[in-house]
Each structure stands twice: as C-alpha cells, then as structure tokens.
Motif scaffolding. Structure first.
Motif, short mmCIF file in Angstrom:
data_model
loop_
_atom_site.label_atom_id
_atom_site.label_comp_id
_atom_site.label_asym_id
_atom_site.label_seq_id
_atom_site.Cartn_x
_atom_site.Cartn_y
_atom_site.Cartn_z
N ILE A 1 0.83 -0.97 -0.03
CA ILE A 1 0.03 -0.11 0.23
C ILE A 1 0.82 1.39 -0.01
N PHE A 2 0.76 1.92 -0.93
CA PHE A 2 1.31 3.35 -0.86
C PHE A 2 0.30 4.45 -0.58
N MET A 3 0.87 5.36 0.57
CA MET A 3 0.29 6.52 1.04
C MET A 3 0.93 7.71 0.63
N VAL A 4 0.26 8.67 -0.13
CA VAL A 4 0.85 9.90 -0.67
C VAL A 4 0.42 11.15 -0.13
N GLY A 5 0.96 12.14 0.13
CA GLY A 5 0.35 13.54 0.46
C GLY A 5 0.59 13.80 1.84
N ASN B 1 4.36 1.94 1.88
CA ASN B 1 5.45 2.95 1.44
C ASN B 1 4.63 4.30 1.56
N PHE B 2 5.47 5.30 2.30
CA PHE B 2 4.84 6.46 2.63
C PHE B 2 5.55 7.53 1.95
N ILE B 3 4.78 8.12 1.18
CA ILE B 3 5.40 9.31 0.34
C ILE B 3 4.90 10.75 0.69
N SER B 4 5.67 11.82 1.47
CA SER B 4 5.31 12.80 1.81
C SER B 4 6.26 13.80 1.92
N PRO B 5 5.97 15.03 1.91
CA PRO B 5 7.01 16.17 2.31
C PRO B 5 7.30 16.08 3.85
N GLU B 6 8.35 16.57 4.13
CA GLU B 6 9.12 16.34 5.40
C GLU B 6 8.07 16.71 6.53
#
Lengths: 146, 302
Positions: B152-156, B179-184
């Motif tokens: 599972i990819f989570m974005v934002g 997988n976590f995709i986010s700004p710092e």
C-alpha cells in the motif's frame, strides 16, 4: 517525630511536597471527618522535599489508593494498628484512570462538555494515557490534574 | 452487531469487518429495497460535509428509510447554545439511529454513550471516520480480490490525514507493506510508525514518487493542504511534487488501483481519470453500499 503517631489508620509517606494537596483532593480527605495530620516540605533524600499524611481510623482499598499513582508514584503506605505497622503497601499505576487527569488535546470533547475524563494507561513507567474519547495521548510532561 | 455504535474502526473485530464487507457486496448487487421502511435516521452534521452526508442519505433513501437532521450547526439549536449532551438526549427520542459529524474530537464516543440508539461516527474532528475506512477496505478487496499481503502506497498529507491513519491501522490486520510518500513537514507521525514496528510490519518512507510506485498494489492519494504548512515557501516548493500524472503510471502493476477519499484538488491530474487504474469515483459509489451495510448491521436488519 515531626508529625505525631496515630494509633490506628494509614500513613502515606513519600508524597512529593508539591503534590500534597492533589493527593488530599484525589483521596477526598478534605471531605471526611477523620483526624488527619500532615507535614510538608520535610527533607527527603529521594524526593528533595516530601510530604507525609496520617489519617486516623481510615484504611484504603488498593484501587482507591492507586488513584494517586499519577501524582505520587513513589508513595508508600503504612497500615497502623495499635501504633504498630502491620502492613506496607506501594502505589501501582492502574490500567485505567477515571477523572483525575485532564486530556491535553484542546479539541477533545472532555474540554468542552461536562464529561468525566477516562484514559487507558498505555505506559506505566513513563506515564502515558490514551483518552477514551479523542484517542490522543497525554503523557507525563503535559499531565494536568483536575 | 445489533444496537452497537460505530465510533472507531477498532470497535469492530476482524470478523465483524469482513461481515460488513460481505454485506456490502450484497448491497452492490441489490442496492434498492425497502429494508429501512418505517425507520427514521437522524443525520446530524455539526459541520458541513456535503459528500459524506449525501452518501449516507443516498444509502438511507435507497433502502426506503426516512431522514431527519441538519447539514450545518448554524441551522440547529447549537447556535442557541445547546450542549451536545442535550441535543443527543433529545434527538435520540426521534429516530432509530444517529449519523453524526462533529468538529470536536471524541464527540462521537460521547454521543454513543448518551444515545439510546446506535450512533455512526461520520467524522469527529481529526480523530476517526470509520465508514470511510470500511469503504476503502471494500474498494481494496474488490479490486485486488483479497486483503492479505498487499503493498500500500500512501501519498500526500500523512501527518494530519485521518483517513490514512485509520486505513493504515486497519490494513495492518492483513500483513500489508506500507510505503509513505510525503513532504518532510507532513510525514507519518512517530506514534503510527511505532504501531507498525510493534506489529513487525515493514514500511518505507520517501520524499517523492520515483520509480518505486511500480511495486504498488494500491496508491492512496490525499490532498496536501496549504494551511498545514507553517512556512508558505515550503508549500510552494512541494505543491507540485505530489501530483500523480498519467505518464507516471506506465510501469505500474496491472492490478494496481488509485484511491482517493475525495474531494481532489490537483493532486491527481485529470489525465489520470480515463486510465482504468483510476478507481476514486467507483470508490465513492462503493461508499453508498458500505453505508447501507453498516446501517443494516447496526439496526439488526441484516
């Protein structure tokens, strides 16, 4: 002895001096007729300044006394009968806390409506409480006693 | 589940969640019936949420139930200073079930303890929104054919996004990899990573999309909101980094689907909408069936 001995009752020792009145409030000692003597700002190697409370003719259930764990985690109880210590007890952090503490989340319903706060204790060592309502964590640093 | 409330996704056991998903499947096959005939459902929206309210009201209407309620606190007795306690104690007399959205966290739990009818939490501040989580689970199971062992990819916005927190915790019951995709500034909070650590589940954190999305089974997109940034320059720097475009989907797995709780702003480019991997509008439709399943379970009808 700074605070005179009692014949029958409970002595609560090793209360941090700054939390003496919180202990009194949590145990409801300000609303009973028993003879109570207390001393505060007494010297203690462990706590710096400690307080001691002696309550004549009163014996606590474990679950009642554990309610003070948040403010006096190192408190020791001596149960006195006929001027003798017949039992010693320590305070244990309970699994849940009802009332007593405030939820640190300013957006929690318990800070808006008349609701008794309820927490699940998620860590006993460094006290960490999860609010039953908003599910946010309140820990030792931001713990406030109601 | 009769007469229970649904406040937090953790109120339900795994078996109970699966039962709701199975029921949702039934409602997808037959969405219109008279199952709620004679029932009155109160929809109390102390803050506006058009999408959630319409989804619930559509679910109720398609089952022949009647709706009472309000869509905005300003048109209710709250504006006269009534406490939530009093509103709930009163409304509980008028209906068979309460659906409630409220800006204060923990308000739904509180309401469920006062009401004599079941309460469905339709969002309590930044805390919980369990019907969203259930419809997300349904959408995942439907598109992947299973819930176990998915990537599972989570974005934002992973810091404030309540939907990603609830979904992450729910999916952790089925051995997911995250997988976590986010700004710092909007990273997944430590308490949730600790939760995964304790369960021994794997997760990876990234600052941008790169090629790793080729491994995804689900990409769960969320909105990066300007007001979440303490420094507006930081927002300007990242606002276009977390935008999913059709060209990025070339090497993704055939079973991969893109989910989004909606409303979307620009984080999914419109050129993705025609890609068969875009699933967010179907996901919204699944929301109606899921809510039918929840309503009927809590009322003991199904």
């Amino acid at each position: 002895m700074v605070v005179s001995a009692i014949q029958n009752g409970t002595v609560i020792d090793h209360v941090p001096a700054r939390n003496l009145f919180k202990v009194i409030q949590i145990l409801g000692l300000d609303r009973i007729d028993n003879q109570i003597t207390f001393g505060t700002n007494l010297e203690s190697k462990k706590l710096g300044r400690k307080a001691i409370i002696k309550i004549s003719g009163l014996f606590f259930q474990d679950e009642d006394i554990n309610r003070i764990a948040l403010v006096a985690p190192d408190a020791k109880l001596n149960i006195i009968r006929d001027y003798e210590v017949v039992e010693k007890k320590v305070v244990e952090v309970p699994d849940s806390i009802v009332g007593i503490a405030r939820c640190m989340n300013p957006k929690c319903i318990t800070n808006f409506e008349t609701v008794t706060t309820r927490f699940k204790v998620v860590s006993k060592k460094n006290v960490s409480l999860r609010c039953h309502y908003c599910e946010k964590i309140t820990n030792q640093e931001n713990l406030q006693i109601i | 589940m009769k007469n229970r409330s649904l406040v937090s996704i953790d109120d339900f056991t795994t078996e109970e969640i699966l039962r709701i998903l199975d029921l949702t499947e039934e409602f997808e096959k037959e969405p219109t019936s008279r199952l709620l005939e004679g029932k009155v459902v109160a929809t109390l929206f102390f803050e506006p949420s058009t999408r959630t309210r319409l989804s619930f009201e559509s679910a109720i209407s398609r089952l022949g139930g009647k709706i009472v309620g309000f869509s905005d606190a300003s048109s209710s007795s709250v504006s006269k200073g009534e406490t939530l306690n009093d509103t709930i104690r009163t409304v509980t007399n008028y209906c068979d079930l309460i659906v409630m959205r409220h800006p204060i966290e923990g308000s739904a739990r509180f309401a469920s303890e006062i009401a004599t009818v079941p309460v469905i939490n339709a969002g309590d501040g930044a805390n919980q929104h369990p019907s969203q989580t259930l419809l997300d689970l349904y959408s995942i199971r439907k598109t992947q054919g299973k819930l176990d062992n998915l990537n599972i990819f989570m974005v934002g916005d992973l810091k404030y996004g309540r939907t990603v927190h609830s979904l992450m915790m729910a999916m952790s019951r089925w051995n997911a990899t995250f997988n976590f995709i986010s700004p710092e500034e909007l990273k997944m909070p430590d308490e949730f990573k600790l939760y995964l650590d304790n369960l021994g589940l794997k997760y990876y954190e990234h600052n941008d999309f790169t090629d790793i999305i080729s491994k995804a089974d689900i990409i769960y997109m969320t909105r990066v909101q300007k007001e979440r940034f303490s420094d507006p320059i930081e927002y300007e720097k990242v606002k276009n980094v977390y935008v999913l475009r059709n060209s990025m989907l070339k090497n993704t797995k055939p079973n991969m689907r893109i989910l989004h709780p909606l409303p979307r702003v620009n984080e999914i480019h419109q050129d993705v909408d025609h890609n068969p991997k875009a699933y967010y509008f179907e996901q919204a439709l699944n929301g109606v069936y899921t809510r039918q399943a929840i309503l009927c379970s809590l009322l003991g009808i199904k």
